[in-house]
Design an enzyme around this catalytic site. Sequence first.
Site, mmCIF file in Angstrom:
data_model
loop_
_atom_site.group_PDB
_atom_site.id
_atom_site.type_symbol
_atom_site.label_atom_id
_atom_site.label_comp_id
_atom_site.label_asym_id
_atom_site.label_seq_id
_atom_site.Cartn_x
_atom_site.Cartn_y
_atom_site.Cartn_z
ATOM 1 N N PRO A 32 25.712 -4.235 -18.056
ATOM 2 C CA PRO A 32 25.781 -5.536 -17.394
ATOM 3 C C PRO A 32 24.630 -5.684 -16.407
ATOM 4 C CG PRO A 32 27.891 -4.390 -17.311
ATOM 5 C CD PRO A 32 26.883 -3.392 -17.757
ATOM 6 N N MET A 33 23.956 -6.829 -16.448
ATOM 7 C CA MET A 33 22.893 -7.117 -15.483
ATOM 8 C C MET A 33 23.035 -8.563 -15.031
ATOM 9 S SD MET A 33 19.565 -5.138 -17.123
ATOM 10 C CE MET A 33 19.927 -5.568 -18.842
ATOM 11 N N GLN A 86 32.788 -7.230 -17.888
ATOM 12 C CA GLN A 86 32.848 -6.304 -16.761
ATOM 13 C C GLN A 86 33.386 -7.008 -15.529
ATOM 14 O OE1 GLN A 86 29.586 -4.824 -14.159
ATOM 15 N NE2 GLN A 86 29.998 -2.823 -15.100
ATOM 16 N N CYS A 117 27.510 -0.778 -8.580
ATOM 17 C CA CYS A 117 26.560 -1.713 -7.986
ATOM 18 C C CYS A 117 26.104 -1.217 -6.611
ATOM 19 C CB CYS A 117 27.199 -3.090 -7.846
ATOM 20 S SG CYS A 117 26.074 -4.331 -7.164
ATOM 21 N N LYS A 157 32.348 2.240 -15.047
ATOM 22 C CA LYS A 157 30.929 2.540 -14.867
ATOM 23 C C LYS A 157 30.699 2.828 -13.390
ATOM 24 C CE LYS A 157 26.282 1.049 -16.159
ATOM 25 N NZ LYS A 157 25.546 0.977 -14.894
ATOM 26 N N ASN A 219 23.558 6.792 -18.416
ATOM 27 C CA ASN A 219 22.763 5.616 -18.081
ATOM 28 C C ASN A 219 21.662 6.021 -17.101
ATOM 29 O OD1 ASN A 219 23.300 2.739 -15.971
ATOM 30 N ND2 ASN A 219 21.977 2.836 -17.737
ATOM 31 N N ASP A 221 17.053 5.396 -16.984
ATOM 32 C CA ASP A 221 15.726 5.757 -17.513
ATOM 33 C C ASP A 221 15.681 5.898 -19.024
ATOM 34 O OD1 ASP A 221 15.051 5.769 -14.875
ATOM 35 O OD2 ASP A 221 14.703 7.926 -14.713
ATOM 36 N N GLY A 243 20.031 -0.478 -19.714
ATOM 37 C CA GLY A 243 19.879 -1.625 -18.837
ATOM 38 C C GLY A 243 18.461 -2.150 -18.846
ATOM 39 N N ARG A 244 17.664 -1.771 -17.841
ATOM 40 C CA ARG A 244 16.336 -2.357 -17.669
ATOM 41 C C ARG A 244 15.397 -2.109 -18.836
ATOM 42 N NH1 ARG A 244 14.132 0.306 -12.741
ATOM 43 N NH2 ARG A 244 15.458 2.012 -13.454
#
Length: 392
Positions: A32-33, A86, A117, A157, A219, A221, A243-244
């Site tokens: 989730p972002m 989420q 977060c 998470k 999660n 890198d 994610g990123r």
Amino acid sequence: MTLATANAPATRRAPALRIGPIDLDVPVVLAPMAGITNTAFRRLCREYGAGLYVSEMITSRALVERNAITMRLIQHHESETPRSIQLYGVDPATIAEAVRIIVAEDRADHIDLNFGCPVPKVTRKGGGAALPWKIGLFADIVDRAVTAAGDVPLTVKMRKGINRDHLTFLDAGRAAEDAGAAAVALHARTASEYYSGHADWSAIGELKQAVTSIPVLGNGDIWSADDAVRMMSETGCDGVVVGRGCLGRPWLFGELADALGPGTARSPKVDATLQFVARAFRRHAQLLVEFFEDEDRGCKDIRKHVAWYFKGYPVGGELRAALARASSLQEIDDLLGTLGDAPYPGIGAEGQRGRAGSPKRTALPEGWLDSRDIGADTGDMMRGAEIENSGG
């Protein structure tokens, strides 16, 4: 040279990942972002690959109050299967009620709880990555959410902890397992590290050793399929959360399917030429327009993706700036029409994406670290935090 040839990731035939009753051909989850993983982006990623694609973080209080923005964010396109949401919250009763609403109204096939977060407005009220420090509260939230979810699998998470002196991931992982969570995912950084430095994959391996009856996902890198293969090999984790690494590169999920999935899930090799990227960018803009049901708003939302999509490609600053000002699909088409083609640029388009930031002291409620128990005053403050964060 094709992208797949350039990267040449090793392949690892991973078993299908099972999260409760959900079988995934590829052990990959979209993280989730906020402001990113809306229906449009999830659909786009799914078009390239396979896995579980999770919504933006939803505030439990806002869902219970049926906030209009929140109710829109939890909608899924008919093509999205399985559907995943989420939730964020700090009050066990409120989170449980939000879960009951999702289940009763058949709004998702999977629910994830956010305890990772690091954003100050969340942690300073005891939420996100700060909450597992209060292990009793954490266990109560997960237990009541799992009960409310019934047959719908609920996962957790989290991060390693608040900082290196206040680690929580092993206690939280075992507590989630005991409470009946279907899986746990670990972003291998502390809240104070934010997104800086390198993720500590060894912590994922530690969690895998501590939590043995449910899947453990890693999660942090994962910028390429090769990174995912290496994480699973080094840590023994059951799957990866991305994610990123997929910002401006939704076809990463195709590469992950090719590297981690069985033959039936493998995707065609991708040759990410400049024209290929331009078409993906245009498709993303179109899906955003459909999601917002507003061309101007959709075109404004794609602006933040411009730098990510064209990272490393020979696209001049003037054109990038123009794309970041475009207010219609026709304007985007006209600008993209001025592009020539260019081969995949290799290393220039790879590596870190998004802002890493720098280590910083985590914002916490006063006296938060003095005890792992919740006092009456702290509990009142946290219930107030649910209201302050209302709105999705």
